[in-house]
Design a protein around this motif. Sequence first.
Motif, short mmCIF file in Angstrom:
data_model
loop_
_atom_site.label_atom_id
_atom_site.label_comp_id
_atom_site.label_asym_id
_atom_site.label_seq_id
_atom_site.Cartn_x
_atom_site.Cartn_y
_atom_site.Cartn_z
N LEU A 16 -30.11 74.18 -44.63
CA LEU A 16 -30.72 73.70 -45.00
C LEU A 16 -31.93 73.26 -44.26
O LEU A 16 -31.28 72.37 -42.93
CB LEU A 16 -30.76 73.37 -46.15
N ARG A 17 -33.10 73.23 -43.93
CA ARG A 17 -33.88 72.13 -43.12
C ARG A 17 -34.30 71.02 -43.68
O ARG A 17 -34.51 70.92 -45.48
CB ARG A 17 -34.87 73.31 -43.00
N ALA A 18 -33.58 69.43 -43.81
CA ALA A 18 -34.18 68.39 -44.27
C ALA A 18 -35.30 68.10 -43.33
O ALA A 18 -34.93 67.00 -42.00
CB ALA A 18 -32.75 67.48 -43.65
N ILE A 19 -35.73 67.56 -44.42
CA ILE A 19 -37.26 66.42 -43.91
C ILE A 19 -36.63 64.71 -43.63
O ILE A 19 -36.63 64.72 -44.95
CB ILE A 19 -38.40 67.26 -44.12
N ALA A 20 -36.29 64.34 -43.40
CA ALA A 20 -36.14 63.00 -43.45
C ALA A 20 -37.51 61.84 -42.91
O ALA A 20 -38.05 61.77 -42.33
CB ALA A 20 -35.42 62.54 -41.88
N VAL A 21 -37.12 60.67 -44.11
CA VAL A 21 -38.41 60.29 -44.53
C VAL A 21 -37.66 59.10 -44.41
O VAL A 21 -36.48 58.20 -45.12
CB VAL A 21 -39.59 60.21 -45.39
N ALA A 22 -38.43 57.90 -43.35
CA ALA A 22 -37.99 56.62 -43.07
C ALA A 22 -38.97 55.83 -43.08
O ALA A 22 -39.51 56.04 -42.90
CB ALA A 22 -36.86 56.57 -42.22
N ARG A 23 -38.56 54.40 -43.38
CA ARG A 23 -39.52 53.37 -43.49
C ARG A 23 -39.72 53.06 -41.39
O ARG A 23 -38.99 53.12 -40.41
CB ARG A 23 -38.89 51.98 -43.84
N ALA A 24 -40.95 52.75 -41.42
CA ALA A 24 -41.78 52.56 -40.20
C ALA A 24 -41.00 51.03 -39.44
O ALA A 24 -40.79 50.58 -40.28
CB ALA A 24 -43.27 52.20 -39.89
N ARG A 25 -40.40 50.98 -38.50
CA ARG A 25 -39.79 50.71 -37.27
C ARG A 25 -40.06 50.48 -36.25
O ARG A 25 -40.56 51.38 -35.33
CB ARG A 25 -38.43 49.80 -37.76
N ASP B 265 -37.97 55.37 -33.10
CA ASP B 265 -37.68 56.84 -31.55
C ASP B 265 -36.31 56.75 -31.64
O ASP B 265 -35.42 57.78 -31.87
CB ASP B 265 -38.23 56.57 -30.36
N LYS B 266 -35.65 55.37 -31.92
CA LYS B 266 -34.26 55.17 -31.91
C LYS B 266 -33.62 56.13 -33.32
O LYS B 266 -32.98 56.51 -33.55
CB LYS B 266 -33.49 54.16 -31.66
N THR B 267 -34.38 55.70 -34.24
CA THR B 267 -33.89 56.24 -35.73
C THR B 267 -34.29 57.99 -36.15
O THR B 267 -33.27 58.23 -36.29
CB THR B 267 -34.87 55.88 -37.18
N GLU B 268 -35.44 57.72 -35.68
CA GLU B 268 -35.64 60.11 -35.06
C GLU B 268 -34.64 60.52 -34.73
O GLU B 268 -34.08 61.29 -34.42
CB GLU B 268 -36.71 60.29 -34.64
#
Length: 230
Positions: free
Chosen positions: A111-120, A124-127
Amino acid sequence: PLPHIAGSDAIATVVKVGAGVKSLNEGDWVIPYKPNMGTWRSLAVWKEKDVVKLPTDIVPMEYAAMMREMCVAYRLLEDFGNLKPGDAVVINAATSVVGQCVIQLCAMLKLRAIAVARARKDFDKTEAWLKSLGASEVIVDEGSIARELEKRSLFAKPRLALDAVGGASAVRLAESLQPGCPLITYGDLGARAATFPMSFWTSNALIVRGFSLRQWMQDNKKKVPKMMET
């Protein structure tokens, strides 16, 4: 009533069983079925029917410590969206333990997971980290997720949205869904209820429902051992 012992989540080792206990033995690992069983203590006396045995032969201790999060992630993907390989799943709070488990399970299930996370500052490291877990896309939780996915030419909208935040974040997830597909709320990190535009209901046939692992376990006691093994 006082005195009161707080706590609902725990993993415990059975040190002694009473007369008539059939499904448990000394040394077994268990977790509570019911909430508010007073888990913030080192010793407790519980009824056999209020705990579930963990399969110690296949679950390492470090995994057992994460059992609740793993089982939540498994049930969210197993029970909702009627998913098949290639479908997209969008999830906020993607850096949480449940989020990480969902992303890795999505990768296993194709499955294709689209991960949504808070800005910080170091997003780029989180991505990069979330993509290393298996996320297909990583998006900042702001603006319009739907428009961002259009910019990235995602060939199909998500068929399942998983919300642990509520408020505006949940609305952003719902906007990105294919019409008639569900948004499942399993957490309230933002402590705000989501308010959806009427068009989401009338034009997009939005489906919204909540999920509680503990309630699922109470309603499906016979299925719990199999879930734990899985």
